[in-house]
Design a protein around this motif. Structure first.
Motif, PDB file in Angstrom:
ATOM      1  N   ILE A   1      63.665  52.285   7.106  1.00  0.00           N
ATOM      2  CA  ILE A   1      62.607  51.550   7.449  1.00  0.00           C
ATOM      3  C   ILE A   1      63.775  50.539   9.111  1.00  0.00           C
ATOM      4  O   ILE A   1      62.163  50.073   9.322  1.00  0.00           O
ATOM      5  N   SER A   2      64.295  50.533   8.958  1.00  0.00           N
ATOM      6  CA  SER A   2      64.832  50.559  10.659  1.00  0.00           C
ATOM      7  C   SER A   2      64.368  51.393  11.595  1.00  0.00           C
ATOM      8  O   SER A   2      63.906  50.917  12.661  1.00  0.00           O
ATOM      9  N   LEU A   3      64.120  52.558  10.880  1.00  0.00           N
ATOM     10  CA  LEU A   3      63.389  53.249  12.101  1.00  0.00           C
ATOM     11  C   LEU A   3      61.818  53.069  12.499  1.00  0.00           C
ATOM     12  O   LEU A   3      61.152  53.363  13.257  1.00  0.00           O
ATOM     13  N   GLY A   4      61.363  52.670  10.991  1.00  0.00           N
ATOM     14  CA  GLY A   4      59.893  52.316  11.282  1.00  0.00           C
ATOM     15  C   GLY A   4      59.772  51.105  12.226  1.00  0.00           C
ATOM     16  O   GLY A   4      58.519  51.521  12.724  1.00  0.00           O
ATOM     17  N   ALA A   5      60.667  50.395  11.959  1.00  0.00           N
ATOM     18  CA  ALA A   5      61.029  49.232  13.319  1.00  0.00           C
ATOM     19  C   ALA A   5      60.742  49.222  14.430  1.00  0.00           C
ATOM     20  O   ALA A   5      60.232  48.611  15.160  1.00  0.00           O
ATOM     21  N   LEU A   6      61.500  50.140  14.619  1.00  0.00           N
ATOM     22  CA  LEU A   6      62.272  50.880  15.812  1.00  0.00           C
ATOM     23  C   LEU A   6      60.814  51.047  16.559  1.00  0.00           C
ATOM     24  O   LEU A   6      60.700  50.943  17.982  1.00  0.00           O
ATOM     25  N   LEU A   7      60.464  52.008  15.829  1.00  0.00           N
ATOM     26  CA  LEU A   7      59.631  53.180  16.704  1.00  0.00           C
ATOM     27  C   LEU A   7      57.942  51.946  16.887  1.00  0.00           C
ATOM     28  O   LEU A   7      56.702  52.338  18.318  1.00  0.00           O
ATOM     29  N   LEU A   8      58.151  50.974  15.963  1.00  0.00           N
ATOM     30  CA  LEU A   8      56.692  50.257  16.330  1.00  0.00           C
ATOM     31  C   LEU A   8      57.091  49.023  17.242  1.00  0.00           C
ATOM     32  O   LEU A   8      55.833  49.010  18.277  1.00  0.00           O
ATOM     33  N   LEU A   9      58.483  49.037  18.142  1.00  0.00           N
ATOM     34  CA  LEU A   9      58.731  48.474  18.612  1.00  0.00           C
ATOM     35  C   LEU A   9      58.336  49.355  20.134  1.00  0.00           C
ATOM     36  O   LEU A   9      58.131  48.875  20.851  1.00  0.00           O
ATOM     37  N   LEU A  10      59.051  50.209  19.860  1.00  0.00           N
ATOM     38  CA  LEU A  10      58.588  51.023  21.457  1.00  0.00           C
ATOM     39  C   LEU A  10      56.987  51.439  21.319  1.00  0.00           C
ATOM     40  O   LEU A  10      56.233  51.197  22.874  1.00  0.00           O
TER      41      LEU A  10
ATOM     42  N   LEU B   1      53.477  57.044  14.568  1.00  0.00           N
ATOM     43  CA  LEU B   1      54.828  57.480  13.895  1.00  0.00           C
ATOM     44  C   LEU B   1      55.146  55.921  13.409  1.00  0.00           C
ATOM     45  O   LEU B   1      55.966  57.050  12.351  1.00  0.00           O
ATOM     46  N   GLY B   2      55.717  55.071  13.878  1.00  0.00           N
ATOM     47  CA  GLY B   2      56.231  54.081  13.141  1.00  0.00           C
ATOM     48  C   GLY B   2      55.234  53.272  11.862  1.00  0.00           C
ATOM     49  O   GLY B   2      56.401  53.651  11.248  1.00  0.00           O
ATOM     50  N   LEU B   3      54.548  53.733  11.269  1.00  0.00           N
ATOM     51  CA  LEU B   3      54.041  53.257  10.171  1.00  0.00           C
ATOM     52  C   LEU B   3      54.254  54.711   9.294  1.00  0.00           C
ATOM     53  O   LEU B   3      53.645  54.567   7.972  1.00  0.00           O
ATOM     54  N   LEU B   4      53.996  55.873   9.828  1.00  0.00           N
ATOM     55  CA  LEU B   4      53.958  56.478   9.333  1.00  0.00           C
ATOM     56  C   LEU B   4      55.866  56.794   8.447  1.00  0.00           C
ATOM     57  O   LEU B   4      56.034  57.035   7.210  1.00  0.00           O
ATOM     58  N   MET B   5      56.371  56.202   9.509  1.00  0.00           N
ATOM     59  CA  MET B   5      58.073  56.267   8.621  1.00  0.00           C
ATOM     60  C   MET B   5      58.312  55.247   7.406  1.00  0.00           C
ATOM     61  O   MET B   5      58.766  55.663   6.668  1.00  0.00           O
ATOM     62  N   PHE B   6      57.283  53.967   7.650  1.00  0.00           N
ATOM     63  CA  PHE B   6      57.357  53.069   6.667  1.00  0.00           C
ATOM     64  C   PHE B   6      56.514  54.078   5.072  1.00  0.00           C
ATOM     65  O   PHE B   6      57.372  53.456   3.859  1.00  0.00           O
ATOM     66  N   PHE B   7      55.858  54.592   5.633  1.00  0.00           N
ATOM     67  CA  PHE B   7      55.384  55.798   4.301  1.00  0.00           C
ATOM     68  C   PHE B   7      56.046  56.311   3.710  1.00  0.00           C
ATOM     69  O   PHE B   7      55.718  56.607   2.547  1.00  0.00           O
TER      70      PHE B   7
ATOM     71  N   SER C   1      58.385  55.766   0.554  1.00  0.00           N
ATOM     72  CA  SER C   1      58.050  55.846  -1.098  1.00  0.00           C
ATOM     73  C   SER C   1      58.668  57.583  -1.913  1.00  0.00           C
ATOM     74  O   SER C   1      58.647  57.621  -3.192  1.00  0.00           O
ATOM     75  N   ILE C   2      58.912  58.111  -0.944  1.00  0.00           N
ATOM     76  CA  ILE C   2      59.352  59.727  -1.440  1.00  0.00           C
ATOM     77  C   ILE C   2      60.907  59.668  -1.860  1.00  0.00           C
ATOM     78  O   ILE C   2      61.719  60.424  -2.544  1.00  0.00           O
ATOM     79  N   THR C   3      61.415  58.966  -0.727  1.00  0.00           N
ATOM     80  CA  THR C   3      62.956  58.051  -1.325  1.00  0.00           C
ATOM     81  C   THR C   3      62.815  57.828  -2.495  1.00  0.00           C
ATOM     82  O   THR C   3      63.423  57.526  -3.090  1.00  0.00           O
ATOM     83  N   PHE C   4      61.852  56.137  -2.924  1.00  0.00           N
ATOM     84  CA  PHE C   4      62.319  56.145  -4.278  1.00  0.00           C
ATOM     85  C   PHE C   4      61.828  56.970  -5.195  1.00  0.00           C
ATOM     86  O   PHE C   4      61.978  57.338  -6.824  1.00  0.00           O
ATOM     87  N   LEU C   5      60.970  58.395  -5.015  1.00  0.00           N
ATOM     88  CA  LEU C   5      60.095  59.226  -5.973  1.00  0.00           C
ATOM     89  C   LEU C   5      61.439  60.168  -6.650  1.00  0.00           C
ATOM     90  O   LEU C   5      61.388  60.732  -7.395  1.00  0.00           O
ATOM     91  N   SER C   6      62.366  60.051  -5.302  1.00  0.00           N
ATOM     92  CA  SER C   6      63.831  61.382  -5.315  1.00  0.00           C
ATOM     93  C   SER C   6      64.315  61.375  -6.814  1.00  0.00           C
ATOM     94  O   SER C   6      64.547  59.963  -6.706  1.00  0.00           O
TER      95      SER C   6
END
Length: 517
Positions: free
Chosen positions: A88-97, A178-184, A187-192
């Motif tokens: 989540i943090s990485l997704g937000a930072l990539l969006l900031l870039l 890339l930021g949006l992809l990181m947020f997507f 879902s894999i973390t939830f499913l593992s």
């Protein structure tokens, strides 16, 4: 249905993509972005030193190994809760870039890059520990291979998509994607699946010191740590100047980068598959040795790319380099997993993984200065040479990390052969006005032949003689191909005479001292 979906090892393809996103975002695209904004090579090299944050992750690994995040822990467990927070943090930072301009806000861009490296390190700690503990369900080498494939999907297939759809100049759109992809990928973390995690009673600080105490009890720990520290050093130092090379020779257009990414994606399967087969066939020690040879060889190919910057060479050399990277990544991950104690998985693995990064990261800050002083051609040759110690220590790994006279002589012989080969190809200025280079050829090959004989007494001497003569001829041929130096018969004669003298001196000493075969 959900349980069947969770019961798989292929979730590590997507987790590998998640791990690769920060590295890709701050890799070639980041370098080209800054160069296009007018940042010079020296500054680019210094900026990339900020990745040292990733190498320091073992300092906060005890907390990530122990602190249970409220709410998240109940649903996801220790490892996945930290993976989710970092994603989540990485997704937000990539969006900031995506909304920053390095022309106006270079300092802020660097700060955001540092934060990306930090949360990337948090993700790496949790994800590495999760993968190690996941071997309660699947084999470690299979998980390493699948994870590496996923990592390269993130680095190359996603990269090809970025360059193909968005282009190599629309940096804001790239980082938005890339930021949006990181947020997507959350879902894999939830499913593992949840793994069985060590439940230590020690405090975080006690865990930290206990983990190091346990690691330092290993046999030959100094050699082990040296091997880990230098194994990938040449790859890391070379990294920032790859983008500078592409920009220098006109290979940085979107079409080339897109096609390179597709071919590199295929190369990932080749390298990972070869590594998995080699591990199962010849064991991890031999695989590590082969990997060290591959890294050194492919790094030197970039010198050829500088001299002959065609599309075919660009694709071919990157394809071979990616095979080497995928191969070494699989074998190195497998090797590190075998070195950690499961009670201290996150801490020990984070420390060993950090040790891989620290030396190269500190040195890569000089990459821009080195390139400016010696040129791209000599720089990439040097990057091959600094990998020579990793070949020597990998050989020791095959020998059970045993330091003895014969093993030491073999390591010295390998390093000297690589040194002779590399410096024979270097572009020199005004060497002949200082000293007649034929004397240098004669002396170096005399020492080399003596050392090779002392190190390889079990091999037939005629084979050693032919091999050394071939080395001298081959380097002269490569000098002619480069166009920077001339093919000279007198150099070959000087090399050959030096080899003969080295053989004679060794034979005389052998007979005098009665050295047994």
């Amino acid at each position: 249905m959900l349980e069947k979906l969770k019961n798989t090892q292929f979730n590590f393809i997507f987790l590998g993509i998640s791990a690769a996103m920060p590295s890709f975002a701050l890799g070639i695209p980041f370098g080209l972005w800054l160069l296009s904004a007018g940042v010079d090579k020296q500054t680019l090299g210094l900026v990339t030193v900020s990745s040292i944050i990733v190498a320091l992750n073992f300092f906060w690994s005890p907390f990530i190994n122990r602190i249970k995040l409220p709410v998240f822990y109940s649903f996801l467990g220790l490892r996945r809760s930290w993976i989710l927070i970092s994603q989540i943090s990485l997704g937000a930072l990539l969006l900031l870039l995506s909304v920053l301009d390095p022309n106006q806000n270079l300092a802020i861009v660097v700060v955001v890059a540092c934060l990306i490296y930090f949360f990337s390190s948090v993700q790496d700690i949790a994800l590495d520990a999760y993968r190690v503990e996941y071997d309660q369900y699947f084999d470690a080498e299979n998980l390493a291979t699948i994870y590496q494939i996923g990592y390269k999907v993130g680095a190359f297939l996603i990269g090809a998509q970025v360059y193909g759809i968005i282009g190599a100049e629309n940096w804001q759109a790239i980082y938005l994607y890339l930021g949006l992809l990181m947020f997507f990928l959350t879902s894999i973390t939830f499913l593992s699946m949840r793994v069985k995690e060590a439940n230590l009673s020690e405090s975080s600080f006690d865990q930290f010191f206990s983990a190091f105490k346990n690691l330092l009890k290993k046999d030959n720990v100094i050699i082990l740590l040296l091997l880990v520290g230098i194994y990938k050093i040449s790859d890391i130092v070379l990294g920032p100047m790859a983008a500078a090379l592409y920009a220098e020779v006109g290979l940085d257009n979107a079409e080339y980068l897109q096609k390179k990414s597709y071919f590199n994606f295929i190369a990932t399967f080749v390298g990972s598959g070869l590594a998995l087969w080699t591990i199962k066939k010849f064991q991890i020690e031999m695989t590590m040795f082969v990997g060290a040879l591959l890294v050194v060889s492919t790094n030197m190919f970039f010198s050829y790319l500088y001299l002959f910057p065609s599309y075919l060479n660009f694709i071919s050399i990157n394809f071979l380099d990616t095979i080497a990277q995928a191969f070494t990544a699989v074998c190195f991950i497998t090797y590190l997993v075998g070195q950690v104690d499961r009670r201290y998985t996150a801490i020990q693995y984070a420390f060993l993984a950090s040790l891989v990064i620290v030396p190269g990261t500190l040195l890569k800050g000089t990459s821009g200065f080195l390139t400016d002083s010696m040129g791209f051609y000599n720089f990439f040759l040097l990057m091959g040479l600094i990998g020579a110690p990793s070949i020597g220590l990998s050989y020791l790994l095959i020998k059970g990390l045993s330091f003895n006279l014969q093993n030491n002589l073999k390591i010295a012989a390998v390093i000297l052969i690589m040194g002779v080969f590399t410096f024979s190809l270097f572009e020199y200025q005004e060497l002949k006005t200082v000293l007649n280079d034929k004397y240098i050829h004669f002396f170096v090959y005399s020492v080399l032949s003596f050392l090779v004989l002392a190190a390889s007494q079990s091999l037939k001497r005629i084979l050693l003689f032919i091999g050394l003569i071939s080395l001298g001829v081959f380097t002269e041929l490569l000098q002619n191909v480069s166009g920077l130096r001339n093919f000279e018969y007198m150099d070959i004669i000087a090399n050959s005479l030096g080899i003969l003298v080295g053989f004679l001196i060794f034979s005389i000493i052998e007979k005098t001292l009665k050295i047994p075969d």
